[in-house]
Design an enzyme around this catalytic site. Structure first.
Site, PDB file in Angstrom:
ATOM      1  N   SER A 161      37.415  61.198 -17.768  1.00  0.00           N
ATOM      2  CA  SER A 161      38.442  60.859 -17.060  1.00  0.00           C
ATOM      3  C   SER A 161      39.422  60.065 -17.610  1.00  0.00           C
ATOM      4  CB  SER A 161      37.986  60.537 -15.704  1.00  0.00           C
ATOM      5  OG  SER A 161      39.051  59.971 -14.999  1.00  0.00           O
ATOM      6  N   LYS A 193      33.108  58.563 -15.869  1.00  0.00           N
ATOM      7  CA  LYS A 193      33.011  60.074 -15.484  1.00  0.00           C
ATOM      8  C   LYS A 193      32.605  60.737 -16.879  1.00  0.00           C
ATOM      9  CE  LYS A 193      33.915  62.092 -12.431  1.00  0.00           C
ATOM     10  NZ  LYS A 193      35.198  62.397 -11.666  1.00  0.00           N
TER      11      LYS A 193
END
Ligand code: ARG
Length: 465
Positions: free
Chosen positions: A276, A282
């Site tokens: 991300s 992420k």
């Protein structure tokens, strides 16, 4: 002046040129267009419809044109509409009157039908080979993790224990049917339409069987009007692609769930995930998400093609030019999925510990208890009620199903025996499912052996065209 311009006085409107061109996308058919023209011209020469020397000259020039296009040295311009007119006018530019003989006994209507069929035949061969590679990647994961136990789901709720390999092999089955459908479709694609002319064949003494042999088709089309009007073979192929995409979207959804923190059943290789731009922690399963998303494009192509052909009067209508972008997009999308998925599956690391922990939920073995009662002579519906009552009892008492002494179990299930208290072992549950098609260790091993043999045999079986 356009090749068809004999009866026209005024220049074509600028917008019409842009509106009607297909060269920007049908140029990808050039190799098949040239292969078709070579076969056609060979036949025209053999039938003395054109001089044999002219046929040889045209064929040599077609090869030269192909080499120029291969090298990226061929100029495409929208004034020449489509790939068929580009190649014909390049021939005429070079050979003059001799080149102008190529289109004898042929229309762009049967020519484009031929090109699409040749192209699709080739694509189908590639698709089947890619599908086999996909199956092999899943099979290898199944074999490498043959003992890993996981919860199987219905309604996305814990249902019964299964082998992780059994889950993966379910997709091997689906993809095998997808490949079968493509092989079936190939039979209907592999029919030779040239000689159908614009719609009514030709008055010239052509030899369609010869063209059929030269291009390796199974047979010639039986009706010239059908041959130029219908695209059912392409729609069928895209329907097959839609079915495959549907299957992939389900595998994708499984993977997306399995990669989530809640499941953490597998981890995919870094090379197949992205991060991300905002959240540093992420790692997202984009390939699976995009495959699930791109399934929509393939369905869109199928819907567009069905709608395109709906209600069209026989025979050829220019609407049909709109078929190509949909066909190409569906094929490109599916081939991309087929290329990226196998290495991603190979990169997948199952977390056997997480799966085993989830599979240890004794509720997953509640059905085993009901089936044990059936073995002890209790009618299944009664057994189901008894076990349901036991589940309710455990919930109320804050007890686990696998934590009961026999006496306590008997207070709810009078027919219970000591064996009934020992059914809550996931491995034991799997081991008892050795029927054909079941998830028992031996039953899954048999599936793995079957697919190993099958896929080894199928490596060379796909026709190379
Ligand atoms: N570009 C056309 C197509 O894709 C080729 C056939 C054109 N035929 C015609 N009569 N304009 O369908």
């Amino acid at each position: 002046m356009a090749l068809w311009g004999g009866r026209f006085e005024a220049e074509t409107n600028e917008y019409l040129k842009q509106f009607s061109e297909s060269i920007s996308y049908d140029k990808r058919l050039y190799a098949w267009d040239i292969a078709g023209s070579k076969a056609h011209v060979t036949m025209l020469g053999a039938q003395r419809i054109i001089p044999e020397a002219t046929a040889r000259t045209i064929i040599a020039e077609l090869d030269a044109i192909k080499a120029r296009i291969d090298r990226g040295e061929f100029e495409f311009k929208i004034e020449l509409e489509d790939i068929h007119m580009h190649i014909e006018s390049a021939l005429i530019d070079k050979l003059g009157a001799e080149g102008a003989r190529v289109h004898s006994a042929r229309s762009r209507n049967d020519q484009v039908a031929l090109d699409i069929r040749l192209y699709l035949r080739d694509e189908i061969g590639q698709l089947i080979r890619l599908l086999r590679a996909f199956q092999r990647a899943l099979l290898e994961q199944a074999e490498a993790n043959a003992e890993v136990i996981m919860p199987g789901f219905t309604h996305l709720q814990h249902a019964q224990v299964v082998l992780f390999a059994h889950h993966l092999l379910a997709y091997v089955e689906m993809f095998s049917r997808d490949a079968e459908r493509l092989e079936e479709c190939r039979r209907r694609v592999n029919v030779m339409p040239l000689g159908s002319g614009a719609l009514a064949g030709s008055t010239l003494p052509i030899d369609r069987e010869m063209v059929c042999r030269l291009l390796n088709f199974d047979r010639v089309t039986r009706n010239s009007m059908d041959a130029v009007a219908d695209r059912d073979f392409a729609i069928e192929l895209v329907a097959d692609l839609a079915m495959f995409a549907m299957h992939v979207s389900r595998l994708s959804e499984d993977l997306i769930l399995w990669c989530s923190q809640e499941f953490a059943f597998v981890e995919l290789g870094d090379a197949f995930c992205t991060g991300s731009s905002l959240m540093p922690q992420k790692k997202n399963p984009d390939v699976a998400e995009l495959s699930r998303g791109k399934t929509a494009r393939v369905y869109g192509a199928l819907t567009a093609l069905l709608t395109l052909c709906k209600g069209l009067p026989l025979t050829y209508n220019r609407d049909l030019q709109e078929d190509k972008e949909q066909i190409f997009d569906a094929l490109d999308t599916v081939k991309m999925i087929l290329k990226i998925y196998p290495p991603m599956i190979a990169s997948m690391k199952p977390n056997a510990g997480r799966m085993a922990a989830a599979a240890a939920d004794p509720a997953l073995m509640a059905t085993d208890l009901a089936e044990k009662l059936v073995e002890l002579g209790v009618p299944f519906r009664t057994a189901h009620h008894r076990v349901g009552a036991l589940v309710k009892y455990c919930r109320e008492q804050g007890r686990a199903l696998d934590g009961l002494e026999l006496a306590e179990m008997r207070s709810v299930i009078p027919e219970a025996t000591a064996e009934c208290t020992r059914l809550f072992d996931p491995r034991g549950s799997v081991a008892k499912r050795e029927i054909v098609g079941g998830t028992g260790f031996q039953a899954v091993k048999a599936q793995i052996d079957f697919w190993k043999k099958q896929l080894a045999a199928e490596v060379g079986s796909c026709p190379a065209n």
